[in-house]
Design an enzyme around this catalytic site. Structure first.
Site, PDB file in Angstrom:
ATOM      1  N   LYS A  24     -11.394  10.293   6.444  1.00 44.80           N
ATOM      2  CA  LYS A  24     -10.647   9.263   7.204  1.00 44.80           C
ATOM      3  C   LYS A  24      -9.447   8.791   6.390  1.00 44.80           C
ATOM      4  O   LYS A  24      -8.329   8.705   6.894  1.00 44.80           O
ATOM      5  CB  LYS A  24     -11.553   8.084   7.508  1.00 44.80           C
ATOM      6  N   ASN A  25      -9.694   8.506   5.081  1.00 42.97           N
ATOM      7  CA  ASN A  25      -8.652   7.871   4.278  1.00 42.97           C
ATOM      8  C   ASN A  25      -7.598   8.841   3.778  1.00 42.97           C
ATOM      9  O   ASN A  25      -6.690   8.455   3.052  1.00 42.97           O
ATOM     10  CB  ASN A  25      -9.279   7.081   3.128  1.00 42.97           C
ATOM     11  N   ARG A  94      -5.354  -1.884   9.836  1.00 39.67           N
ATOM     12  CA  ARG A  94      -4.430  -2.204   8.748  1.00 39.67           C
ATOM     13  C   ARG A  94      -3.774  -0.949   8.193  1.00 39.67           C
ATOM     14  O   ARG A  94      -2.680  -0.991   7.658  1.00 39.67           O
ATOM     15  CB  ARG A  94      -5.094  -2.869   7.565  1.00 39.67           C
ATOM     16  N   CYS A 118      -8.569  -8.857   6.007  1.00 41.90           N
ATOM     17  CA  CYS A 118      -9.727  -8.402   6.786  1.00 41.90           C
ATOM     18  C   CYS A 118     -10.962  -8.987   6.104  1.00 41.90           C
ATOM     19  O   CYS A 118     -10.873  -9.741   5.139  1.00 41.90           O
ATOM     20  CB  CYS A 118      -9.777  -6.877   6.828  1.00 41.90           C
ATOM     21  N   ARG A 123      -6.055  -8.215   1.181  1.00 42.97           N
ATOM     22  CA  ARG A 123      -5.345  -6.944   1.399  1.00 42.97           C
ATOM     23  C   ARG A 123      -3.821  -7.148   1.320  1.00 42.97           C
ATOM     24  O   ARG A 123      -3.078  -6.838   2.238  1.00 42.97           O
ATOM     25  CB  ARG A 123      -5.729  -6.327   2.738  1.00 42.97           C
ATOM     26  N   ASP A 126       1.957  -6.761  -1.887  1.00 45.57           N
ATOM     27  CA  ASP A 126       3.026  -7.017  -2.869  1.00 45.57           C
ATOM     28  C   ASP A 126       3.400  -5.770  -3.661  1.00 45.57           C
ATOM     29  O   ASP A 126       4.578  -5.538  -3.958  1.00 45.57           O
ATOM     30  CB  ASP A 126       2.604  -8.156  -3.803  1.00 45.57           C
ATOM     31  N   VAL A 330     -12.777  -4.216  -7.053  1.00 46.40           N
ATOM     32  CA  VAL A 330     -11.611  -3.768  -6.280  1.00 46.40           C
ATOM     33  C   VAL A 330     -11.218  -4.771  -5.208  1.00 46.40           C
ATOM     34  O   VAL A 330     -10.041  -5.080  -5.038  1.00 46.40           O
ATOM     35  CB  VAL A 330     -11.873  -2.373  -5.664  1.00 46.40           C
ATOM     36  N   ARG A 400     -15.444   3.200  13.437  1.00 42.14           N
ATOM     37  CA  ARG A 400     -14.091   3.353  12.886  1.00 42.14           C
ATOM     38  C   ARG A 400     -14.052   4.483  11.863  1.00 42.14           C
ATOM     39  O   ARG A 400     -13.019   5.120  11.665  1.00 42.14           O
ATOM     40  CB  ARG A 400     -13.637   2.057  12.205  1.00 42.14           C
TER      41      ARG A 400
HETATM   42  C1  EPZ Z   1      -7.761   2.219   0.676  1.00 39.53           C
HETATM   43  O1  EPZ Z   1      -7.414   0.890   1.028  1.00 39.53           O
HETATM   44  C2  EPZ Z   1      -8.884   2.619   1.626  1.00 39.53           C
HETATM   45  N1  EPZ Z   1      -8.426   2.552   3.005  1.00 39.53           N
HETATM   46  C3  EPZ Z   1     -10.085   1.674   1.446  1.00 39.53           C
HETATM   47  O2  EPZ Z   1     -11.143   2.170   2.276  1.00 39.53           O
HETATM   48  C4  EPZ Z   1     -10.547   1.739  -0.005  1.00 39.53           C
HETATM   49  O3  EPZ Z   1     -11.598   0.821  -0.194  1.00 39.53           O
HETATM   50  C5  EPZ Z   1      -9.376   1.385  -0.929  1.00 39.53           C
HETATM   51  O4  EPZ Z   1      -8.259   2.278  -0.673  1.00 39.53           O
HETATM   52  C6  EPZ Z   1      -9.749   1.510  -2.400  1.00 39.53           C
HETATM   53  O5  EPZ Z   1     -10.185   2.804  -2.661  1.00 39.53           O
HETATM   54  C7  EPZ Z   1      -7.653   3.556   3.491  1.00 39.53           C
HETATM   55  O6  EPZ Z   1      -7.289   4.481   2.784  1.00 39.53           O
HETATM   56  C8  EPZ Z   1      -7.260   3.444   4.933  1.00 39.53           C
HETATM   57  P1  EPZ Z   1      -5.778  -0.536  -2.341  1.00 39.53           P
HETATM   58  P2  EPZ Z   1      -6.067   0.222   0.393  1.00 39.53           P
HETATM   59  O7  EPZ Z   1      -4.343  -0.698  -2.006  1.00 39.53           O
HETATM   60  O8  EPZ Z   1      -5.013   1.261   0.258  1.00 39.53           O
HETATM   61  C9  EPZ Z   1      -5.184  -5.081  -3.681  1.00 39.53           C
HETATM   62  C10 EPZ Z   1     -12.836   2.112   3.880  1.00 39.53           C
HETATM   63  O9  EPZ Z   1     -13.939   1.549   3.916  1.00 39.53           O
HETATM   64  N2  EPZ Z   1      -3.769  -4.866  -3.380  1.00 39.53           N
HETATM   65  O10 EPZ Z   1      -6.186   0.435  -3.405  1.00 39.53           O
HETATM   66  O11 EPZ Z   1      -5.774  -0.994   1.168  1.00 39.53           O
HETATM   67  C11 EPZ Z   1      -6.045  -5.040  -2.425  1.00 39.53           C
HETATM   68  O12 EPZ Z   1      -6.070  -6.303  -1.811  1.00 39.53           O
HETATM   69  C12 EPZ Z   1     -11.621   1.364   3.364  1.00 39.53           C
HETATM   70  O13 EPZ Z   1     -12.625   3.302   4.228  1.00 39.53           O
HETATM   71  C13 EPZ Z   1      -2.862  -5.861  -3.719  1.00 39.53           C
HETATM   72  O14 EPZ Z   1      -3.235  -6.913  -4.240  1.00 39.53           O
HETATM   73  O15 EPZ Z   1      -6.625  -0.188  -1.052  1.00 39.53           O
HETATM   74  C14 EPZ Z   1      -7.394  -4.649  -2.974  1.00 39.53           C
HETATM   75  O16 EPZ Z   1      -8.054  -5.790  -3.485  1.00 39.53           O
HETATM   76  C15 EPZ Z   1     -11.951  -0.066   2.951  1.00 39.53           C
HETATM   77  N3  EPZ Z   1      -1.545  -5.659  -3.452  1.00 39.53           N
HETATM   78  C16 EPZ Z   1      -7.046  -3.712  -4.128  1.00 39.53           C
HETATM   79  O17 EPZ Z   1      -5.666  -3.978  -4.456  1.00 39.53           O
HETATM   80  C17 EPZ Z   1      -1.089  -4.497  -2.860  1.00 39.53           C
HETATM   81  O18 EPZ Z   1       0.140  -4.372  -2.659  1.00 39.53           O
HETATM   82  C18 EPZ Z   1      -7.179  -2.234  -3.781  1.00 39.53           C
HETATM   83  O19 EPZ Z   1      -6.356  -2.005  -2.659  1.00 39.53           O
HETATM   84  C19 EPZ Z   1      -2.032  -3.505  -2.528  1.00 39.53           C
HETATM   85  C20 EPZ Z   1      -3.361  -3.697  -2.800  1.00 39.53           C
END
Ligand code: EPZ
Length: 429
Positions: A24-25, A94, A118, A123, A126, A330, A400
């Protein structure tokens, strides 16, 4: 308004073989990346899940033609004539934010609704914004929308991420492929899905090295071409979810269609808990008998333990022979599942990012509600071994990210059924 339910009767042994669907991701980002070049592309090994359907709607809203086949999608991006991703679509998924980078890369413009938070966290975006600004993107963020433009064009630049964000790494890569000059992303995400996306972009004619390592280098090119066809990697999180089911149900349960190297940390934790594993090129067989050893888990960016398997492994620790600690590093709020499994008798205390779990002999079936995608899947797993019946609501979360979840479990012997909304009676709730 009645909703569909998944009803599980616990105690059935689980054994058999499950084929995982495409990741999916990864596929969501490959679909977004197709925007970078006008023309027709086909992505294979596409899971039949609602998030993929939604990404199709996002692309159609931009003007693309999207046709789904049997586990594949064909996208014609030549007719794309808009750069807008509206609130009503982004609010439902998202991951729609993944069109930001490609729209800026191809059109120099994007008008994307802010996805908002969410259940599992705020999420924020920045790192996406800061990184793209380094490439020359100007943002006007107001009224819930991100308006991006490139007044002086896209220029390659060095970017270092505060945290190896998957989404920020992806959006940066998908813009940098069209920037003038070299972009380096330091502290980049290293997930297998990043490598799959980089491979797709290289097939389009991009020049990318280092994907899968902490430093990715992208040399911008003037033109990209549509990829005739690309096969998405297997879904390592779906695979890990079924491996946990195999441990809970005894196995042997084989998961095929995934590369074991992509699940190394999860496999090492299964072994630490006492599971027996046999690994081949694209399949993993798991079995387990007797007590589970309590095992501490720290979720971290890849190759650390995947946060998307945290809830599923909490079920194992909830039944282990002693005290375990799970640390969620995370996301800031990814323990809602613990409250639900506590209704089934689990003994878990949450303190900030720590879950202190004292294993119990058995869980008891109960009516529960999926807090999110992975928590919902984990509640079904708990129901497989709980005493009595578990009725899981909120299954739209599960749909989903999991294709035919209950059917695959039933094929391995689980006593499980999906009750569509129109068939739900008082007996079920
Ligand atoms: C991806 O989300 C995945 N989703 C998530 O899977 C997965 O948990 C996550 O990566 C971590 O591996 C998809 O690929 C669609 P991040 P993403 O940016 O890209 C913070 C599932 O269950 N952050 O690595 O949103 C953020 O809030 C889903 O399949 C900032 O602060 O993850 C989070 O706490 C859930 N600022 C952490 O970093 C930013 O600009 C990791 O987020 C971006 C992220």
């Amino acid at each position: 308004m009645p909703e569909g339910l998944i009803v599980v009767n616990g105690g059935a042994p689980l054994a058999g073989t499950v084929s995982v669907a495409g990741a999916k991701n990864s596929v969501l980002k490959l679909m977004a990346a197709s925007l970078l070049a006008p023309g027709v592309t086909t992505i294979r090994n596409v899971p039949i899940i609602s998030d993929v359907t939604l990404m199709g709607e996002v692309l159609e809203n931009l003007g693309a033609k999207v046709a789904f086949g049997n586990h594949e999608v064909t996208i014609d991006t030549a007719p794309v004539d808009s750069v807008e991703a509206p609130w009503e679509l982004v609010a439902r998924m998202r991951a729609s934010i993944a069109v930001l980078g490609p729209l800026v890369g191809r059109f120099g413009r994007a008008h994307v609704a802010m996805p908002g938070g969410c259940q599992i966290g705020s999420r924020k975006l920045d790192m996406h914004i800061l990184g793209l600004e380094a490439l020359g993107v100007a943002f006007d963020i107001s009224h819930g929308f991100i308006d991006a433009s490139i007044p002086q064009g896209l220029k390659g630049a060095p970017v270092i991420l505060d945290f190896p964000s998957v989404g920020a790494t992806e959006n940066l890569m998908m813009a940098a492929v069209r920037a003038c000059g070299i972009t380096t992303i330091d502290n980049a995400a290293r997930e297998p899905e990043i490598v799959d996306l980089a491979g797709y972009l290289v097939q389009m004619g991009a020049r990318i090295t280092g994907a899968g390592t902490p430093t990715i280098e992208i040399e911008g090119v003037d033109e990209l071409l549509p990829v005739a066809e690309h096969r998405t990697i297997g879904d390592r999180i779906e695979a890990g979810t079924f491996l946990v089911a195999g441990v809970l149900g005894g196995g042997p349960l084989t998961v095929e269609g995934v590369r074991p190297a992509q699940l190394e940390m999860a496999l090492s934790k299964l072994k630490a808990m006492g599971a027996e594993l046999t690994v081949a090129a694209d399949r993993i067989t798991v079995s387990h008998d007797g007590a589970l050893r309590p095992t501490d888990i720290q979720t971290l960016p890849h190759p650390g333990f995947p946060t998307d398997l945290q809830a599923q492994f909490m079920v194992l620790d909830a039944l282990a022979d002693g005290r375990s600690v799970i640390t969620e590093n995370v996301f800031e709020n990814r323990f809602m599942f613990a409250d639900e499994i506590a209704r089934m008798g689990a003994d878990i205390r949450i303190e900030g990012h720590f879950a202190f779990i004292d294993g119990v002999r058995q869980l008891s079936g109960a009516p529960v509600r999926s807090p999110d995608l992975r928590g919902g899947a984990a509640l079904v797993l708990a129901g497989l071994v709980a005493d009595g019946q578990t009725v899981v609501a909120g299954i739209e979360h599960i749909d989903r990210g999991y294709e035919h979840f209950e059917r695959k479990l039933a094929s391995c012997g689980a006593r499980i059924e999906r009750v569509p909304a129109e068939k739900v009676t008082k007996r079920h709730v």
